[in-house]
Design a protein around this motif. Structure first.
Motif, PDB file in Angstrom:
ATOM      1  N   SER A 165       0.816  -1.205   0.000  1.00 40.65           N
ATOM      2  CA  SER A 165       0.000   0.000   0.000  1.00 40.65           C
ATOM      3  C   SER A 165       0.846   1.250   0.000  1.00 40.65           C
ATOM      4  O   SER A 165       0.455   2.281  -0.534  1.00 40.65           O
ATOM      5  N   ALA A 166       2.028   1.160   0.598  1.00 37.26           N
ATOM      6  CA  ALA A 166       2.880   2.347   0.649  1.00 37.26           C
ATOM      7  C   ALA A 166       3.419   2.710  -0.709  1.00 37.26           C
ATOM      8  O   ALA A 166       3.666   3.861  -1.009  1.00 37.26           O
ATOM      9  N   SER A 167       3.633   1.679  -1.599  1.00 39.22           N
ATOM     10  CA  SER A 167       4.251   1.949  -2.886  1.00 39.22           C
ATOM     11  C   SER A 167       3.328   2.728  -3.816  1.00 39.22           C
ATOM     12  O   SER A 167       3.773   3.248  -4.828  1.00 39.22           O
ATOM     13  N   SER A 168       2.010   2.740  -3.508  1.00 33.83           N
ATOM     14  CA  SER A 168       1.106   3.512  -4.348  1.00 33.83           C
ATOM     15  C   SER A 168       1.261   5.011  -4.122  1.00 33.83           C
ATOM     16  O   SER A 168       0.781   5.803  -4.916  1.00 33.83           O
ATOM     17  N   HIS A 169       1.878   5.393  -3.039  1.00 35.47           N
ATOM     18  CA  HIS A 169       2.099   6.808  -2.752  1.00 35.47           C
ATOM     19  C   HIS A 169       3.560   7.004  -2.348  1.00 35.47           C
ATOM     20  O   HIS A 169       3.861   7.265  -1.180  1.00 35.47           O
ATOM     21  N   PRO A 170       4.488   6.850  -3.275  1.00 42.70           N
ATOM     22  CA  PRO A 170       5.888   7.070  -2.914  1.00 42.70           C
ATOM     23  C   PRO A 170       6.142   8.516  -2.522  1.00 42.70           C
ATOM     24  O   PRO A 170       5.491   9.442  -3.030  1.00 42.70           O
ATOM     25  N   PHE A 171       7.044   8.688  -1.583  1.00 46.03           N
ATOM     26  CA  PHE A 171       7.402  10.007  -1.061  1.00 46.03           C
ATOM     27  C   PHE A 171       6.199  10.684  -0.392  1.00 46.03           C
ATOM     28  O   PHE A 171       6.065  11.910  -0.416  1.00 46.03           O
ATOM     29  N   ALA A 172       5.294   9.850   0.190  1.00 43.00           N
ATOM     30  CA  ALA A 172       4.131  10.424   0.858  1.00 43.00           C
ATOM     31  C   ALA A 172       4.516  11.119   2.155  1.00 43.00           C
ATOM     32  O   ALA A 172       3.806  12.019   2.605  1.00 43.00           O
ATOM     33  N   SER A 173       5.595  10.712   2.770  1.00 39.59           N
ATOM     34  CA  SER A 173       6.006  11.305   4.031  1.00 39.59           C
ATOM     35  C   SER A 173       6.720  12.635   3.788  1.00 39.59           C
ATOM     36  O   SER A 173       7.525  12.759   2.857  1.00 39.59           O
ATOM     37  N   PRO A 174       6.464  13.645   4.624  1.00 41.59           N
ATOM     38  CA  PRO A 174       7.198  14.915   4.477  1.00 41.59           C
ATOM     39  C   PRO A 174       8.659  14.794   4.889  1.00 41.59           C
ATOM     40  O   PRO A 174       9.456  15.671   4.564  1.00 41.59           O
ATOM     41  N   ILE A 175       9.001  13.729   5.603  1.00 45.65           N
ATOM     42  CA  ILE A 175      10.378  13.481   6.003  1.00 45.65           C
ATOM     43  C   ILE A 175      10.950  12.406   5.077  1.00 45.65           C
ATOM     44  O   ILE A 175      10.474  11.263   5.084  1.00 45.65           O
ATOM     45  N   PRO A 176      11.933  12.721   4.251  1.00 46.39           N
ATOM     46  CA  PRO A 176      12.362  11.784   3.210  1.00 46.39           C
ATOM     47  C   PRO A 176      12.933  10.478   3.734  1.00 46.39           C
ATOM     48  O   PRO A 176      12.885   9.468   3.035  1.00 46.39           O
ATOM     49  N   TRP A 177      13.506  10.468   4.943  1.00 49.39           N
ATOM     50  CA  TRP A 177      14.126   9.245   5.439  1.00 49.39           C
ATOM     51  C   TRP A 177      13.195   8.414   6.324  1.00 49.39           C
ATOM     52  O   TRP A 177      13.602   7.388   6.842  1.00 49.39           O
ATOM     53  N   ARG A 178      11.954   8.853   6.527  1.00 51.27           N
ATOM     54  CA  ARG A 178      11.044   8.100   7.385  1.00 51.27           C
ATOM     55  C   ARG A 178       9.690   7.918   6.702  1.00 51.27           C
ATOM     56  O   ARG A 178       9.118   8.865   6.153  1.00 51.27           O
ATOM     57  N   LYS A 179       9.178   6.688   6.775  1.00 51.61           N
ATOM     58  CA  LYS A 179       7.875   6.398   6.205  1.00 51.61           C
ATOM     59  C   LYS A 179       6.769   7.045   7.037  1.00 51.61           C
ATOM     60  O   LYS A 179       6.940   7.325   8.225  1.00 51.61           O
ATOM     61  N   ALA A 180       5.630   7.233   6.400  1.00 51.00           N
ATOM     62  CA  ALA A 180       4.464   7.765   7.106  1.00 51.00           C
ATOM     63  C   ALA A 180       3.611   6.614   7.636  1.00 51.00           C
ATOM     64  O   ALA A 180       3.494   5.565   7.011  1.00 51.00           O
ATOM     65  N   GLY A 181       3.045   6.817   8.814  1.00 51.55           N
ATOM     66  CA  GLY A 181       2.111   5.841   9.367  1.00 51.55           C
ATOM     67  C   GLY A 181       2.745   4.576   9.890  1.00 51.55           C
ATOM     68  O   GLY A 181       2.115   3.506   9.850  1.00 51.55           O
ATOM     69  N   VAL A 182       3.952   4.641  10.413  1.00 52.46           N
ATOM     70  CA  VAL A 182       4.618   3.461  10.955  1.00 52.46           C
ATOM     71  C   VAL A 182       4.015   3.119  12.318  1.00 52.46           C
ATOM     72  O   VAL A 182       3.831   4.010  13.167  1.00 52.46           O
ATOM     73  N   ARG A 183       3.725   1.841  12.549  1.00 52.14           N
ATOM     74  CA  ARG A 183       3.135   1.422  13.817  1.00 52.14           C
ATOM     75  C   ARG A 183       3.810   0.134  14.297  1.00 52.14           C
ATOM     76  O   ARG A 183       4.040  -0.784  13.519  1.00 52.14           O
ATOM     77  N   TYR A 184       4.112   0.090  15.612  1.00 57.56           N
ATOM     78  CA  TYR A 184       4.698  -1.096  16.248  1.00 57.56           C
ATOM     79  C   TYR A 184       3.957  -1.374  17.547  1.00 57.56           C
ATOM     80  O   TYR A 184       3.495  -0.447  18.230  1.00 57.56           O
ATOM     81  N   ASN A 185       3.849  -2.665  17.890  1.00 58.01           N
ATOM     82  CA  ASN A 185       3.273  -3.031  19.185  1.00 58.01           C
ATOM     83  C   ASN A 185       4.220  -2.694  20.323  1.00 58.01           C
ATOM     84  O   ASN A 185       3.802  -2.218  21.380  1.00 58.01           O
ATOM     85  N   ASN A 186       5.509  -2.964  20.123  1.00 61.15           N
ATOM     86  CA  ASN A 186       6.536  -2.645  21.120  1.00 61.15           C
ATOM     87  C   ASN A 186       7.434  -1.564  20.542  1.00 61.15           C
ATOM     88  O   ASN A 186       8.076  -1.758  19.506  1.00 61.15           O
ATOM     89  N   ASN A 187       7.484  -0.420  21.194  1.00 62.53           N
ATOM     90  CA  ASN A 187       8.288   0.703  20.725  1.00 62.53           C
ATOM     91  C   ASN A 187       9.664   0.644  21.377  1.00 62.53           C
ATOM     92  O   ASN A 187       9.785   0.785  22.600  1.00 62.53           O
ATOM     93  N   GLU A 188      10.691   0.430  20.556  1.00 64.99           N
ATOM     94  CA  GLU A 188      12.042   0.259  21.071  1.00 64.99           C
ATOM     95  C   GLU A 188      13.045   0.745  20.044  1.00 64.99           C
ATOM     96  O   GLU A 188      12.771   0.763  18.840  1.00 64.99           O
TER      97      GLU A 188
END
Length: 428
Positions: A165-188
Motif C-alpha cells: 500500500s505504501a508503494s502507491s504513494h511514494p514520497f508520501a512522508s514529508p520526512i524523506p528518510w522516514r515512512k508515514a504511518g509506521v506502527r509497532y506493538n513494542n516501541n524500542e
C-alpha cells in the motif's frame, strides 16, 4: 560534478550488471573493465592495485574508481573535473543499499534479482550521473525488496497483488528518510557502538600512531513520528563527526546533543574519531596486548618466535589473527603453537598466519616456527599485522546518558551494546 556510471564485476572480472552509459559509446565501460582486470593481473598482490586507474583509448581520458566488497568489485568510471572521493562515496552507498535489499550480496544473488538491481540503478543515479534517491526507506516505496511471494506472483502474472500500500504513494512522508504511518506493538530503539583501533607500534612497544574510529548503528522500531534527543556520557571526546541527514547539526554544535527524527529500521546514526582526554599530549589509546616478536633471517629461510600477552583485566579478546608476509620466494613453513591455537601458510599471498580463537587475561601465548624460501636472502615484512575483536567493550567507554522523546505519547525502550575491533601494525 557527476559520475559516468557504475559497473559490478564478479570475482573472475566479468561484468554482472551496469548502469546505462547513455552518453558514451558502447566500448566505454569495456575499457574500464579491461583496465582493472589488466592491473589486477599484472600485480603480485591485489591490494597493491591503485584505487584510481588512468584509462586511455578514447578521445577524452578518464579514470576508473573501484572498490572491493566481499567477492564483488564496484567500478565507477569518471571523466572531466570530478573528485574521486565523490565516486567512492556513491559506490559505498550503493553497496550498502544492495546489502539492505539482499542481505548477503553475491554474484548469484544479483543475477537472480537482476530486475531489482537495474531498478536501483535507475532510481539512485540519473542519466546525467547525479545521485538521486539513496535513502533505503524511500527506495522501498519505489523498488520493492525481493521476496518469495513477489517472485511467485510475478511468475503467475499477478505481480500487482504484490504491491504494498505504501508503494502507491511514494514520497508520501514529508520526512524523506522516514515512512508515514509506521506502527509497532513494542516501541524500542537499539544502538550498536562499534569502535576500531588503528595503530602502528614501534619495535620497542611504544605507539607511533594510535587512532580509534567509531560508528553508531541504530535499529529503530518506534511508531509515528518520534522526535528524539540523545545525550552521551562523554560526547566531548568525539571529534571529526559525520552524521545521518536526520541529525540537527546546530543542536550538536551548541549542546553536544543528538536531536533527530529517526528513520525506520536499521541505519547508521553517526561516525566519529575518539580523542581521549589525558595527560599525554598525543592523546593516544594504548593497545590492549603486548607482542614480543623475534624474527631471524638466514640463507633460504629464517625463524619466527612470538609471545602474546593481553593487557586487559576482565575482557577476553576473540578472533585474534597475527600475520607476517614472508616475502617473495617463500615456499613453506613449519610451526608450533600453544593453547590449541592454529597456524597456516598461504602460498598465494605468502602470509604466515597465527590464529587464536580467544585470548584470556593474564595468559601468555607462544608461537615458534621456521620458514623456507627460494630466495637466497629472504626479505619478510618488517611488521606484523594483528587483528582482533573485543565483545561488550568500547575504547571510549561511551554510554547513553539520556534519551528524550517528544511528539508521541509512549515511552520507548532503549538498548545499547558495544564492541571493539583492532587493526595493528607491530614492527620488529
Amino acid at each position: 560534478m557527476a559520475i559516468d556510471g557504475i559497473i559490478i564485476l564478479d570475482n573472475t572480472g566479468r561484468a554482472i550488471a551496469q548502469s546505462g552509459f547513455h552518453s558514451f559509446p558502447p566500448a566505454y565501460p569495456l575499457l574500464h573493465i579491461d583496465a582493472l582486470n589488466n592491473a589486477l593481473a599484472n600485480s603480485s598482490r591485489t591490494e597493491d592495485v591503485d584505487p584510481v586507474l588512468y584509462v586511455s583509448g578514447l578521445d577524452t581520458p578518464s579514470a576508473c574508481c573501484h572498490v572491493k566488497r566481499g567477492e564483488l568489485r564496484y567500478l565507477s568510471p569518471v571523466s572531466g573535473d570530478v573528485d574521486p572521493l565523490y565516486a567512492f562515496a556513491f559506490l559505498q552507498i550503493f553497496s550498502d543499499i544492495l546489502r539492505e535489499y539482499f542481505g548477503h550480496v553475491s554474484a548469484e544473488t544479483l543475477r537472480e534479482n537482476f530486475d531489482v538491481v537495474y531498478q536501483l540503478f535507475e532510481e539512485t543515479l540519473d542519466s546525467g550521473g547525479h545521485p538521486l534517491t539513496t535513502s533505503p526507506n524511500a527506495l522501498r516505496d519505489i523498488v520493492l525488496p525481493p521476496t518469495l511471494l513477489h517472485k511467485v506472483l510475478s511468475v503467475a502474472g499477478v505481480s500487482g497483488l504484490a504491491t504494498s500500500s505504501a508503494s502507491s504513494h511514494p514520497f508520501a512522508s514529508p520526512i524523506p528518510w522516514r515512512k508515514a504511518g509506521v506502527r509497532y506493538n513494542n516501541n524500542e530503539i537499539f544502538f550498536d557502538v562499534v569502535e576500531t583501533l588503528d595503530a602502528i607500534i614501534n619495535k620497542n612497544g611504544t605507539p607511533a600512531v594510535s587512532t580509534v574510529w567509531g560508528r553508531v548503528e541504530s535499529n529503530c522500531k518506534l511508531s509515528g513520528t518520534p522526535d528524539l534527543s540523545l545525550t552521551f556520557s562523554n560526547a566531548s571526546t568525539l571529534n571529526d563527526c559525520s552524521f545521518h541527514p536526520c541529525i540537527r547539526l546546530q543542536r550538536w554544535s551548541r549542546d553536544r546533543v543528538l536531536s533527530f527524527v529517526p528513520p525506520d529500521g536499521k541505519f547508521k546514526l553517526m561516525e566519529y574519531r575518539y580523542a581521549p582526554v589525558s595527560a599525554n599530549s598525543l592523546n593516544q589509546v594504548s593497545v590492549p596486548f603486548i607482542l614480543r616478536p623475534a624474527v631471524k633471517v638466514d640463507e633460504h629461510g629464517g625463524s619466527v618466535e612470538i609471545t602474546l600477552s593481553s593487557r586487559l583485566t576482565t575482557r577476553t579478546m576473540e578472533n585474534v589473527f597475527i600475520e607476517l608476509y614472508l616475502g617473495e620466494g617463500a615456499t613453506g613453513a613449519s610451526c608450533i603453537v600453544s593453547h590449541n591455537a592454529s597456524w597456516s601458510f598461504n602460498p598465494k599471498s605468502l602470509n604466515l598466519v597465527w590464529e587464536l580463537k580467544t585470548v584470556i587475561p593474564s595468559a601468555n601465548y607462544t608461537f615458534r616456527g621456521s620458514f623456507t624460501s627460494s630466495t637466497e636472502i629472504p626479505r619478510p615484512s618488517r611488521a606484523f599485522r594483528v587483528r582482533f575483536a573485543i565483545p561488550q567493550h568500547n575504547f571510549s567507554a561511551m554510554k547513553i546518558e539520556q534519551l528524550k522523546l517528544t511528539g508521541e505519547a509512549y515511552k520507548p525502550y532503549k538498548g545499547m551494546r558495544g564492541s571493539s575491533l583492532g587493526n595493528i601494525e607491530w614492527r620488529w
